[in-house]
Enzyme design. Structure first.
Site, short mmCIF file in Angstrom:
data_model
loop_
_atom_site.label_atom_id
_atom_site.label_comp_id
_atom_site.label_asym_id
_atom_site.label_seq_id
_atom_site.Cartn_x
_atom_site.Cartn_y
_atom_site.Cartn_z
N HIS A 7 3.73 -0.95 -0.19
CA HIS A 7 2.05 -0.15 0.47
C HIS A 7 2.33 -2.10 1.80
O HIS A 7 1.35 -3.33 1.08
CB HIS A 7 1.34 -0.66 -0.37
CG HIS A 7 0.52 0.35 0.58
ND1 HIS A 7 -0.73 1.29 0.48
CD2 HIS A 7 -0.25 -0.21 2.05
CE1 HIS A 7 -1.83 1.80 1.63
NE2 HIS A 7 -1.48 0.60 3.00
N GLU B 165 3.38 4.59 4.51
CA GLU B 165 3.32 4.51 6.81
C GLU B 165 4.81 3.47 6.62
O GLU B 165 3.88 2.67 7.47
CB GLU B 165 1.86 4.00 6.86
CG GLU B 165 0.97 5.16 6.22
CD GLU B 165 -0.72 4.49 7.44
OE1 GLU B 165 -0.81 3.89 7.87
OE2 GLU B 165 -1.62 5.13 7.11
N GLU C 157 -5.08 9.69 1.69
CA GLU C 157 -5.92 8.67 2.67
C GLU C 157 -6.82 9.07 3.61
O GLU C 157 -5.81 9.95 4.66
CB GLU C 157 -5.36 7.05 3.41
CG GLU C 157 -4.86 6.11 2.80
CD GLU C 157 -4.52 4.81 3.37
OE1 GLU C 157 -4.80 4.53 4.80
OE2 GLU C 157 -3.64 4.32 2.76
C1 FCB Z 1 -4.04 2.56 7.12
C2 FCB Z 1 -3.20 1.93 5.79
C3 FCB Z 1 -4.22 1.22 4.77
C4 FCB Z 1 -5.76 0.62 5.35
C5 FCB Z 1 -6.18 1.93 6.59
C6 FCB Z 1 -7.39 1.33 6.85
O1 FCB Z 1 -2.67 2.94 8.10
O2 FCB Z 1 -2.60 2.17 4.97
O3 FCB Z 1 -3.84 0.01 4.61
O4 FCB Z 1 -5.38 -0.47 6.06
O5 FCB Z 1 -5.06 2.10 6.92
#
Ligand code: FCB
Length: 464
Positions: free
Chosen positions: A126, A171, A370
């Site tokens: 990450h 991501e 997320e």
């Molecule tokens: C995402 C990220 C995470 C956090 C959120 C708000 O893009 O994966 O680490 O910063 O946004």
């Protein structure tokens, strides 16, 4: 997860090592690129110019701290917790020498979660890259694929007996195409994402391929080693909408933005290749990129077990001849009230996104890995021992409702993870962007439940 995948819907929360752990030099940890960005290059918060680092963050490396945090997870009723490992704790130089203390820490954390009845979901990467590897070319080097596979194998050998769910990467698009160029810009003293140049877009195409290849190879390695759990990727997916509905140039711009932001990785995962537009646009910017086609059979042979969807908002896209790739996105919000940090609040697009994944990609197992929001100070006020955050509470419940509606329509949705359990270090924006359903006083590390915590607790208690 945890044995009865088909039956149990996983209610969870997500975090990332650099955003929560602190202890940046503890127990033999090596430096990561983020340690260097924040401490040496003085990445500053846009607007205020204040320097912020993850050196302490929310103290989550500390066992006494995280054990009390786990109690809060239990109170919330969580079934699982998604967190990432800091590669530089396990391999301080990125390759070679293993730091036993770093690996022991994560092994103990996994045991402590399991002991509390929480299923660990482990993200291998990450965004915090060992600086020693950054110095050897980072993700631009094809060697990065091997570095990552070796690191993943060390983790697998130690944790795979107890962890049933791994995420290789978080991501790719955001880290490589937004954060890295922004850090590069910030090192020069300013930080305007709109200033990302065409050359920067071009430079990140090969690194993107190296992430996808490393992910596919790692999935293959896990299977070859007889791993029985599931391995996936977490993508930042955002429906791209033409800013001016019906304007053909915006429709075309939104189509290209979709190919770059969404379909690049989705197609890689589930179709074993990249979209034609991506091949054309990026081979033009980097002639070496055309050769990546030779690796498509590796992508095709190692389809992930699940897709992690990180969803915050759709993106409105406008044709802009002067912009790299001829489009701009993210600047326009047709409904600026309430103004969330990550874009317009439009839960209906989460439902549409999940349905599209069902229809276009063969209905793979999906976790929402997320989802969450921050709205700034106006949404957060202390009242009788609680923090009232009605906008976040509303955001979360409406997005869960949309996700469950998609599930009722046949989407193979296995779980939902809120971003985030705690306020934490929000990358380029530091500590001012609070996303937690639990408030953290960054001076004292005191945790205070927010209204959104109660909302989420009630949703979990009700069940699906
Ligand atoms: C995402 C990220 C995470 C956090 C959120 C708000 O893009 O994966 O680490 O910063 O946004």
């Amino acid at each position: 997860m945890a044995g009865n995948k088909e039956k149990t819907f996983l209610w969870g929360a997500a975090s990332a090592a650099y955003q929560v752990e602190g202890a940046w030099q503890a127990d033999g940890k090596g430096l990561s690129n983020w340690d260097v960005y924040t401490n040496l290059y003085r990445v500053t918060e846009p607007g205020t110019g204040r320097q912020q680092t993850g050196n302490v963050a929310i103290n989550a490396y500390d066992r006494a701290q995280y054990l009390s945090d786990i109690q809060l997870m239990r109170e919330l009723g969580l079934g699982g917790y998604r967190f990432s490992l800091a590669w530089s704790r396990i391999l301080p130089e990125g390759t070679g020498r293993v730091n036993a203390a770093g690996l022991d820490h994560y092994s103990r954390f996994v045991d402590d979660l399991l002991e509390a009845g929480l299923a660990p979901m482990v993200t291998l990467f990450h965004w915090d890259m060992p600086q020693a590897l950054e110095d050897r070319g980072g993700w631009s080097s094809r060697d990065s694929v091997g570095w990552f596979r070796d690191y993943a194998a060390i983790v697998r050998e130690r944790l795979a007996d107890r962890v049933e769910s791994f995420i290789t990467f978080n991501e790719p698009f955001i880290d490589l195409f937004l954060i890295e160029p922004m850090v590069e810009i910030a090192r020069g003293g300013f930080g305007d994402p709109g200033a990302i140049t065409d050359a920067q877009w071009g430079r990140q195409a090969l690194p993107m391929h190296h992430w996808m290849l490393a992910s596919a190879e790692t999935i293959g390695d896990f299977r070859a080693a007889g791993y029985k759990g599931e391995v996936g990727l977490a993508l930042p997916l955002m429906p791209t909408l033409p800013e001016r509905e019906g304007a053909p140039e915006d429709v075309a711009a939104a189509g290209l933005a979709d190919a770059v932001i969404n379909r690049w990785c989705l197609d890689a995962m589930f179709k074993g290749r990249y979209p034609d537009e991506v091949m054309a646009e990026f081979s033009r910017r980097d002639p070496q990129f055309a050769a990546v086609e030779a690796d498509f059979p590796i992508l095709a042979a190692n389809r992930p077990d699940f897709l992690g969807v990180n969803f915050y908002a759709p993106a409105f896209v406008r044709h802009a001849a002067e912009a790299p790739l001829d489009f701009r996105w993210g600047a326009y919000n047709p409904d600026p009230k309430p103004q969330a940090f990550n874009g317009p609040v439009k839960p209906e697009y989460l439902k549409l996104l999940l349905e599209r994944i069902r229809d276009d990609y063969g209905n793979p197992p999906v976790y929402i890995t997320e989802n969450g929001a921050g709205f700034g100070d106006s949404d957060e006020r202390f009242e009788r021992g609680l923090v009232l955050d009605p906008l976040r509470a509303d955001y979360i419940s409406r997005h869960i409702e949309a996700a469950l509606a998609a599930r009722a329509g046949g989407v193979d949705l296995r779980g939902y993870m809120v971003w985030s359990l705690f306020d934490n270090f929000e990358w380029m924006q530091g500590y001012d962007r609070r996303f937690g359903i639990i408030h953290v006083d960054f001076e004292t590390q005191k945790r205070t439940r927010k209204q959104s915590f109660e909302t989420y607790r009630e949703i979990i208690a009700k069940g699906v």
